[in-house]
Design a protein around this motif. Sequence first.
Motif, PDB file in Angstrom:
ATOM      1  N   ARG A 135       8.592  -3.557  -2.442  1.00 13.61           N
ATOM      2  CA  ARG A 135       7.422  -4.267  -2.944  1.00 13.61           C
ATOM      3  C   ARG A 135       7.591  -5.765  -2.729  1.00 13.61           C
ATOM      4  O   ARG A 135       8.693  -6.302  -2.839  1.00 13.61           O
ATOM      5  N   ASP A 184       2.456  -7.937  -4.281  1.00 13.92           N
ATOM      6  CA  ASP A 184       2.187  -6.721  -5.053  1.00 13.92           C
ATOM      7  C   ASP A 184       2.311  -7.013  -6.543  1.00 13.92           C
ATOM      8  O   ASP A 184       1.468  -6.606  -7.338  1.00 13.92           O
ATOM      9  N   LEU A 231      11.907  -3.416  -8.054  1.00 12.21           N
ATOM     10  CA  LEU A 231      10.722  -3.522  -7.197  1.00 12.21           C
ATOM     11  C   LEU A 231      11.107  -3.894  -5.763  1.00 12.21           C
ATOM     12  O   LEU A 231      10.496  -3.417  -4.803  1.00 12.21           O
ATOM     13  N   CYS A 277      12.069  -1.013  -3.965  1.00 10.13           N
ATOM     14  CA  CYS A 277      10.901  -0.172  -3.658  1.00 10.13           C
ATOM     15  C   CYS A 277      10.071  -0.771  -2.509  1.00 10.13           C
ATOM     16  O   CYS A 277       8.953  -0.311  -2.242  1.00 10.13           O
ATOM     17  N   ASN A 305       5.550   0.427  -9.932  1.00 12.34           N
ATOM     18  CA  ASN A 305       5.608   0.986  -8.578  1.00 12.34           C
ATOM     19  C   ASN A 305       4.863   2.308  -8.487  1.00 12.34           C
ATOM     20  O   ASN A 305       4.157   2.566  -7.503  1.00 12.34           O
ATOM     21  N   GLU A 306       5.001   3.146  -9.497  1.00 12.23           N
ATOM     22  CA  GLU A 306       4.311   4.437  -9.465  1.00 12.23           C
ATOM     23  C   GLU A 306       2.802   4.262  -9.587  1.00 12.23           C
ATOM     24  O   GLU A 306       2.031   4.992  -8.956  1.00 12.23           O
ATOM     25  N   THR A 335       1.619   3.065  -6.226  1.00 16.37           N
ATOM     26  CA  THR A 335       1.652   4.189  -5.269  1.00 16.37           C
ATOM     27  C   THR A 335       0.433   5.091  -5.442  1.00 16.37           C
ATOM     28  O   THR A 335      -0.178   5.527  -4.451  1.00 16.37           O
TER      29      THR A 335
END
Length: 318
Positions: free
Chosen positions: A39, A17, A34, A37, A308-309, A312
């Motif tokens: 990831r 990612d 991360l 999260c 991350n956002e 997403t």
Amino acid sequence: MPSARCSVPGRVPTDFDVAVVGAGSAGLSAALVLGRCLRWVLVLDGGPPRNAPSPAVQAFFTRDGTPPAKLLNLGRAELQAYQSVEIKEAKVVSLARCGKHFELTLEAPTGHRSTRTARKVLLATGVEDELPPLPGMRELWGSGVLHCPYCHGWEYRDQPLAVYGRAKLVTGLALLVSRWSTDVVACVEDPGNLTQNARRRLRRQGIAVREEPLVSLEGTASGELRHLVFESGEPLARKALFIHAHQHQRSALAEEMGCRLNAKGAVWVSKQQQTTVPGLYAAGDNTPGTQQALLAAAEGSAAAISINETLTREECPR
């Protein structure tokens, strides 16, 4: 740990990612967020951090006085709990944008080259300090020659100190250092450019000015500063010398990718740590602003949240 294939409908699968280039405070902090999260993250460690010569990281909440290497080892140890995070000893020799993802060419310490792909890339590559070419300056860097009074002022409080640099910067730095000591001497590289107002401000604060050229520094083998040696006049006994060192980007990747740099050569970023190249982020000393390990870690965390956002939103289109 084997690479993960990160697949999103309508996109080319990638190995990770996020690729984090740099394993200092900013890079490891980003990787931690991360990893939490879920990831898949590749952290690329290209070598020792800028503060490696320093005896300790100061003013870092819960870690005040920790040696730089120990701080990073603690960070790396924490990442072992997150199976989706891989740390690799490698230098990124090239970075290319391929549609909506990136391809990184890596060079291992052995010289072997390989490629990895990632949806997003975070540059946490830091900067290199350009020290004045004076004998003793490099040898005492990080111990007797210092860059940040916020990082080292407490350790040298109430000691005889000096500040060295060009007139444009030396006044403000000398006034700042006088917070920690009443015995401060400003050594001006270009005294002809020191304005009367600057001289008045220094004099009002009890800061003496040495105008003769500084030619070398004398210190001990353990890195303690002893004397500043001038072209003429008596040597000046001091415990520490503060300077505003010029800097350049440790890595050319941002410039090669076409990122916007500011007038000082720092990588411009938005409030979300996004560079002017879509999908490419930056955090830490290579971006504008105050340079401190704790602030670099905070920027890395902020960049990770932003990344991350963004990922997403891409995975959950409207």
